[in-house]
Design an enzyme around this catalytic site. Structure first.
Site, short mmCIF file in Angstrom:
data_model
loop_
_atom_site.label_atom_id
_atom_site.label_comp_id
_atom_site.label_asym_id
_atom_site.label_seq_id
_atom_site.Cartn_x
_atom_site.Cartn_y
_atom_site.Cartn_z
N ASP A 99 0.85 -1.18 0.00
CA ASP A 99 0.00 0.00 0.00
C ASP A 99 0.89 1.24 0.00
O ASP A 99 1.85 1.32 0.78
CB ASP A 99 -0.88 0.00 1.26
CG ASP A 99 -2.31 0.36 0.95
OD1 ASP A 99 -2.53 1.47 0.43
OD2 ASP A 99 -3.21 -0.46 1.24
N ASP A 201 -3.18 4.60 -2.25
CA ASP A 201 -4.27 5.11 -1.43
C ASP A 201 -4.72 6.50 -1.90
O ASP A 201 -3.88 7.41 -2.06
CB ASP A 201 -3.74 5.21 0.01
CG ASP A 201 -4.83 5.47 1.02
OD1 ASP A 201 -5.69 4.59 1.20
OD2 ASP A 201 -4.82 6.55 1.64
N GLU A 255 -6.41 4.02 -6.00
CA GLU A 255 -7.74 4.21 -5.41
C GLU A 255 -8.19 5.63 -5.75
O GLU A 255 -7.49 6.59 -5.47
CB GLU A 255 -7.66 4.02 -3.90
CG GLU A 255 -9.04 4.06 -3.26
CD GLU A 255 -9.01 4.38 -1.77
OE1 GLU A 255 -9.96 3.98 -1.08
OE2 GLU A 255 -8.06 5.04 -1.31
N HIS A 328 -11.40 -3.44 2.83
CA HIS A 328 -11.37 -3.10 4.26
C HIS A 328 -12.17 -1.85 4.60
O HIS A 328 -12.33 -1.52 5.77
CB HIS A 328 -9.91 -2.92 4.70
CG HIS A 328 -9.27 -1.74 4.02
ND1 HIS A 328 -9.04 -1.71 2.66
CD2 HIS A 328 -8.85 -0.56 4.50
CE1 HIS A 328 -8.50 -0.54 2.34
NE2 HIS A 328 -8.37 0.17 3.43
N ASP A 329 -12.66 -1.14 3.59
CA ASP A 329 -13.45 0.08 3.82
C ASP A 329 -14.93 -0.14 3.58
O ASP A 329 -15.73 0.79 3.74
CB ASP A 329 -13.00 1.20 2.87
CG ASP A 329 -11.61 1.69 3.16
OD1 ASP A 329 -11.18 1.61 4.33
OD2 ASP A 329 -10.94 2.15 2.21
C1 NOJ Z 1 -8.48 4.90 1.86
C2 NOJ Z 1 -8.15 3.73 2.69
O1 NOJ Z 1 -8.55 2.57 2.03
C3 NOJ Z 1 -8.84 3.94 4.02
O2 NOJ Z 1 -8.83 2.80 4.83
C4 NOJ Z 1 -8.22 5.11 4.70
O3 NOJ Z 1 -8.93 5.43 5.86
C5 NOJ Z 1 -8.18 6.34 3.79
N1 NOJ Z 1 -7.86 6.05 2.43
C6 NOJ Z 1 -7.17 7.32 4.30
O4 NOJ Z 1 -5.87 6.82 4.10
#
Ligand code: NOJ
Length: 562
Positions: A99, A201, A255, A328-329
């Site tokens: 990451d 990210d 992302e 994970h989000d």
């Molecule tokens: C996206 C990540 O996937 C998430 O888990 C994180 O809280 C935010 N970006 C900030 O880094």
């Protein structure tokens, strides 16, 4: 569009280390825990592992707040453990992507510690500082992703710094070429160790519109227009590609909240040398009402079809899609898009069929392969995620929302749904830890666990294994063009994939009721009445002409038309 890259043909498996496997009984997953499960990943057949952050971090946002990009988080182990993990994966023919969290660092990073000391510190310009307005308020009205103002006042120098996430995640200043070089050097540090690429990210937040204008007149407002896919994003991605990624043949997936298919076609077109693929959010937004994710609404199959089709058509031959339904989000996909009670196994397999039969690269999130579900903890005190806790505090204590309503949102959309520990077996704590887990295990671990899935030949796990293996044998699953079929059908999502002379038909009953599918006239000549069943999620599929099919609840079938 060239073909044959490992990032196109591979299947990615995401590991969220904190919740994967704990080796030392401290309740937190770690690198040795992952190492102990490498044969499991090999057995599943995945090609690439994406490791969520394992760097040194005070864990305000579970490692997405990094205080040292070139060190390993103490709770997770040592650099030596990490090297062992890398080699363990490579020995099994599995690649590793890390990451890359460089929109922001932790406020505990040495750069920020120096930057906040004085306005003249050489590191000051690594971050985004502004004086307040004459009345003392924030420099602009932007909201942070996690609620509240995106600015934090810092007394030492009487200025505010920007943080699009928590105040412990100050945004890095990409306008500063020195900062960019530091990031590139750090990327080389990991690539030189032998990793195979990066998941980036919120990489489309790195270029902010000059002057950081307010978003309208309100006290606080969403400022995404001024920092999502900003003016110099392509320039920075290209620079990163030229100086780093291209030198290592490294994979990159960015992302990108708010990205459109048109923009993604630019970022992922190989001629533009930016990134290989992006994570889009339009699919994740189909159950969000006005005001964002917490205001959830039922999703509609027609929206899933529309969004998926839009992306499949837009990138075909131009760029490359990433395919995911959870991470994970996000909540667990079987609870969100399937049925996690009566038809859990059927619907988990249906969703897997969907992901693995679209054009692009599938991403599996840990636990998805055994059909792990959302969780409903009784009290807000059981939740750990900073976004969830901020939402609850703000909704209940500041806006007067009832605790029941806030909890309903958290049950449906909270990130901790995906962060409960992997359920390895039916022993205490699902075999994840010998100690007290950092977040409670989903109580359904006695029925849903890896051991059970490995034992049952008809399990979700074995179905994933078959899908992954099929993809290796059939280039049409990877490269075939997508075309939607019977678009108006209310229960069934059907599409074809075509490559050269070959055509496959995917028929997915997204409902808990039987459904009837009639092959459109135009496809009849193709089927010529004949077909070959490639895979199905019910064991006893009757031989039938694809011209008319009856599908059971959540039934999924893939046919080759001959
Ligand atoms: C996206 C990540 O996937 C998430 O888990 C994180 O809280 C935010 N970006 C900030 O880094």
């Amino acid at each position: 569009m060239a073909q044959g890259a490992f990032w196109q043909e591979g299947v990615v498996y995401q590991i969220y280390p904190r919740s994967f496997m704990d080796s030392n009984g401290d309740g937190v997953g770690d690198l040795q825990g992952i190492i102990s499960k490498l044969d499991y990943l090999k057995e599943l057949g995945v090609d690439i592992v994406w490791l969520s952050p394992v760097y040194k971090s005070p864990n305000d946002d579970n490692g997405y707040d990094i205080s040292d990009y070139e060190a390993i988080m103490d709770e997770f182990g040592t650099m030596e453990d990490w090297e062992k993990l890398l080699h363990g994966l490579h020995d099994r023919g599995i690649k590793l992507i890390m990451d890359l969290v460089v929109n922001h660092s932790s406020d505990e990073h040495a750069w920020f510690q120096k930057a906040r000391k004085s306005k003249h510190n050489p590191y000051r310009d690594y971050y985004i500082w502004r004086p307040g307005k004459p009345d003392g308020s924030e420099p602009n009205n932007w909201l942070s992703f996690f609620g509240g103002s995106a600015w934090q006042y810092d007394e030492a120098t009487d200025e505010f710094y920007l943080h699009l996430f928590t105040k412990k995640q100050p945004d890095l200043n990409w306008e500063n070429p020195k900062l960019r070089q530091e990031v590139y050097e750090m990327m080389k540090f990991w690539l030189d160790k032998g990793i195979d690429g990066f998941r980036m990210d919120v990489i489309n937040c790195i270029s902010k519109v000059d002057d950081l204008p307010s978003a309208g007149e309100e006290r606080y407002a969403w400022g995404g227009d001024f920092f999502l896919c900003g003016p110099r994003l392509s320039q920075y991605l290209r620079e990163m590609n030229e100086q780093v990624l291209s030198k290592y043949n490294a994979m990159s997936v960015g992302e990108m909240p708010g990205v459109t298919p048109e923009q993604a076609a630019v970022f992922t077109n190989p001629d533009n040398r930016q990134v290989n693929m992006v994570f889009q959010f339009e699919t994740m937004d189909i159950d969000s009402g006005e005001g964002g994710k917490w205001n959830f609404k039922p999703w509609r199959l027609s929206d899933l079809k529309a969004v998926t089709s839009k992306w499949q058509y837009a990138l075909d031959g131009k760029g490359w899609n990433s395919l995911y339904l959870n991470n994970h989000d996000q909540p667990r996909m079987v609870s969100r898009f399937g049925n996690d009670t009566v038809y859990r196994k059927e619907s988990a397999k249906l969703l897997a069929t969907f992901l693995h039969t679209l054009q692009g690269t599938p991403y599996i999130y840990q636990g998805e392969e055994i059909g792990m579900t959302n969780v409903q903890f009784g009290s807000i005190d059981d939740y750990k995620d900073v976004e969830t806790l901020n939402f609850y505090r703000e909704a209940v204590h500041e806006r007067g929302v009832s605790p029941e309503r806030a909890m309903a949102s958290i049950y449906a959309k909270g990130r901790d749904n995906a962060r409960t520990p992997i359920q390895w077996d039916d022993s205490e704590n699902g075999g994840f830890t010998a100690g007290e887990p950092w977040i409670a295990v989903n109580p359904n671990y006695r029925e849903i666990n890896v051991e059970e899935s490995l034992r049952d030949p008809d399990s979700i796990f074995h179905y994933y294994k078959t899908l992954i293996a099929l993809r290796k044998r059939h280039p049409i699953m990877i490269y075939g063009s997508y075309d939607i079929v019977a678009e108006e059908h209310e229960q069934i999502y059907a599409y074809t994939r075509s490559l050269g002379e070959q055509k496959w038909l995917v028929v997915l009953n997204f409902s808990g009721k039987e459904a009837q599918f009639v092959l459109p006239e135009a496809l009849k000549s193709f089927s010529g009445g004949g077909n070959e069943l490639i895979i199905a999620n019910y064991g006893d599929v009757p031989a039938a002409s694809v011209e008319e099919l009856r599908l059971r609840p959540y039934e999924a079938r893939v046919y080759k038309l001959v």
